[in-house]
Design a protein around this motif. Structure first.
Motif, PDB file in Angstrom:
ATOM      1  N   UNK A 100       0.221  -1.024  -0.083  1.00 53.01           N
ATOM      2  CA  UNK A 100      -0.012  -0.200  -0.043  1.00 53.01           C
ATOM      3  C   UNK A 100       0.675   1.277   0.056  1.00 53.01           C
ATOM      4  N   UNK A 101       0.745   2.093  -1.097  1.00 56.62           N
ATOM      5  CA  UNK A 101       1.095   3.245  -0.787  1.00 56.62           C
ATOM      6  C   UNK A 101      -0.152   4.394  -0.210  1.00 56.62           C
ATOM      7  N   UNK A 102      -0.171   5.426   0.346  1.00 58.31           N
ATOM      8  CA  UNK A 102      -0.822   6.608   0.806  1.00 58.31           C
ATOM      9  C   UNK A 102       0.289   8.379  -0.067  1.00 58.31           C
ATOM     10  N   UNK A 116      -0.129  16.089   6.296  1.00 60.83           N
ATOM     11  CA  UNK A 116      -1.799  15.597   6.167  1.00 60.83           C
ATOM     12  C   UNK A 116      -1.901  14.511   5.524  1.00 60.83           C
ATOM     13  N   UNK A 117      -1.910  13.005   5.512  1.00 59.80           N
ATOM     14  CA  UNK A 117      -1.808  12.217   5.241  1.00 59.80           C
ATOM     15  C   UNK A 117      -3.338  11.634   4.572  1.00 59.80           C
ATOM     16  N   UNK A 118      -3.522  10.916   3.501  1.00 59.07           N
ATOM     17  CA  UNK A 118      -4.636  10.083   2.919  1.00 59.07           C
ATOM     18  C   UNK A 118      -4.691   8.318   3.520  1.00 59.07           C
ATOM     19  N   UNK A 119      -5.909   8.199   3.106  1.00 67.26           N
ATOM     20  CA  UNK A 119      -5.600   6.437   3.828  1.00 67.26           C
ATOM     21  C   UNK A 119      -4.684   5.591   2.807  1.00 67.26           C
ATOM     22  N   UNK A 120      -4.469   4.445   3.409  1.00 65.33           N
ATOM     23  CA  UNK A 120      -3.901   3.810   2.090  1.00 65.33           C
ATOM     24  C   UNK A 120      -4.356   2.803   0.815  1.00 65.33           C
ATOM     25  N   UNK A 149       4.029   7.191   0.009  1.00 68.09           N
ATOM     26  CA  UNK A 149       4.361   7.154   1.476  1.00 68.09           C
ATOM     27  C   UNK A 149       4.454   6.050   1.647  1.00 68.09           C
ATOM     28  N   UNK A 150       5.326   4.909   2.567  1.00 67.49           N
ATOM     29  CA  UNK A 150       4.264   3.538   2.773  1.00 67.49           C
ATOM     30  C   UNK A 150       3.830   4.162   3.780  1.00 67.49           C
ATOM     31  N   UNK A 151       2.234   3.173   4.875  1.00 66.30           N
ATOM     32  CA  UNK A 151       1.696   3.515   5.570  1.00 66.30           C
ATOM     33  C   UNK A 151       2.429   3.506   6.759  1.00 66.30           C
ATOM     34  N   UNK A 152       3.255   3.434   7.518  1.00 60.81           N
ATOM     35  CA  UNK A 152       4.167   3.486   8.573  1.00 60.81           C
ATOM     36  C   UNK A 152       4.651   4.749   8.419  1.00 60.81           C
ATOM     37  N   UNK A 153       4.458   5.796   7.215  1.00 63.15           N
ATOM     38  CA  UNK A 153       5.478   7.032   6.711  1.00 63.15           C
ATOM     39  C   UNK A 153       6.059   7.041   6.371  1.00 63.15           C
ATOM     40  N   UNK A 154       7.247   6.613   6.015  1.00 61.08           N
ATOM     41  CA  UNK A 154       8.449   7.036   5.313  1.00 61.08           C
ATOM     42  C   UNK A 154       7.844   6.853   3.539  1.00 61.08           C
ATOM     43  N   UNK A 155       8.653   8.084   3.380  1.00 60.00           N
ATOM     44  CA  UNK A 155       8.376   8.510   1.995  1.00 60.00           C
ATOM     45  C   UNK A 155       9.493   7.629   1.140  1.00 60.00           C
ATOM     46  N   UNK A 156       8.607   7.307  -0.215  1.00 65.03           N
ATOM     47  CA  UNK A 156       9.102   7.164  -1.480  1.00 65.03           C
ATOM     48  C   UNK A 156       9.893   7.936  -2.598  1.00 65.03           C
ATOM     49  N   UNK A 157       8.545   8.322  -2.541  1.00 68.55           N
ATOM     50  CA  UNK A 157       9.255  10.143  -3.911  1.00 68.55           C
ATOM     51  C   UNK A 157       8.203  11.246  -3.123  1.00 68.55           C
TER      52      UNK A 157
END
Length: 163
Positions: A100-102, A116-120, A149-157
């Motif tokens: 999952x990404x968010x 602020x984050x979206x759902x997964x 980002x990952x559901x845990x919050x770490x960003x990928x892009x």
């Protein structure tokens, strides 16, 4: 009197132009994009595993991305389309290991950074995902950046500003 009339006409004209400009800005702000991007940069190099200036930790391995585009509307609607967001180093070798990404929208506010984050949303093993959700944006949001980002919050892009 002629000078006075010309001055009054000039003032009225200037005020009319200012009012028209204000109406245009107000009309564009309601529900339209306040951030839009056509590319993203993946987490690599010194950003891997490090906390950035927005308080978000980078993914634990370097990532690459084929393409991405998206936008955030002033009402908080977030739409991000990601293609080919994968890890290319061992042990993963060309796959996305995260199911999952968010999207996280990061804003600079008068009180500091607000994220602020979206759902997964489901992400394929080839790194494709469509994120479409609404977030509660702060009332003041300067220099917005969108992170995948990952559901845990770490960003990928992270989003690249459009020119």
């Amino acid at each position: 009197m002629t000078v006075w009339r010309k001055s009054l006409l000039g003032i009225v004209g200037a005020l009319s132009l200012a009012a028209a400009g204000t109406l245009t800005v107000g009309a564009n702000a309601g529900g339209n994009q306040f951030v839009e991007f056509d590319s993203m940069t993946s987490v690599t190099g010194s950003a891997v595993g490090a906390v950035n200036d927005r308080g978000i930790k980078g993914g634990g391995l370097p990532w690459v991305i084929t393409s991405a585009h998206g936008w955030v509307h002033a009402d908080g609607h977030v739409d991000v389309n990601v293609k080919g967001l994968i890890i290319v180093v061992p042990p993963v070798n060309g796959k996305n290991p995260v199911p999952f990404f968010k999207a996280t929208v990061s804003c600079i506010t008068p009180n500091g950074v607000k994220n602020v984050s979206t759902g997964n949303f489901e992400a394929s093993s080839t790194g494709d995902a469509e994120i479409n959700d609404t977030v509660a944006l702060p009332s003041q949001c300067a220099d917005p950046i969108v992170f995948v980002a990952a559901p845990s919050g770490q960003w990928f892009a992270e989003s690249n500003p459009d020119d």
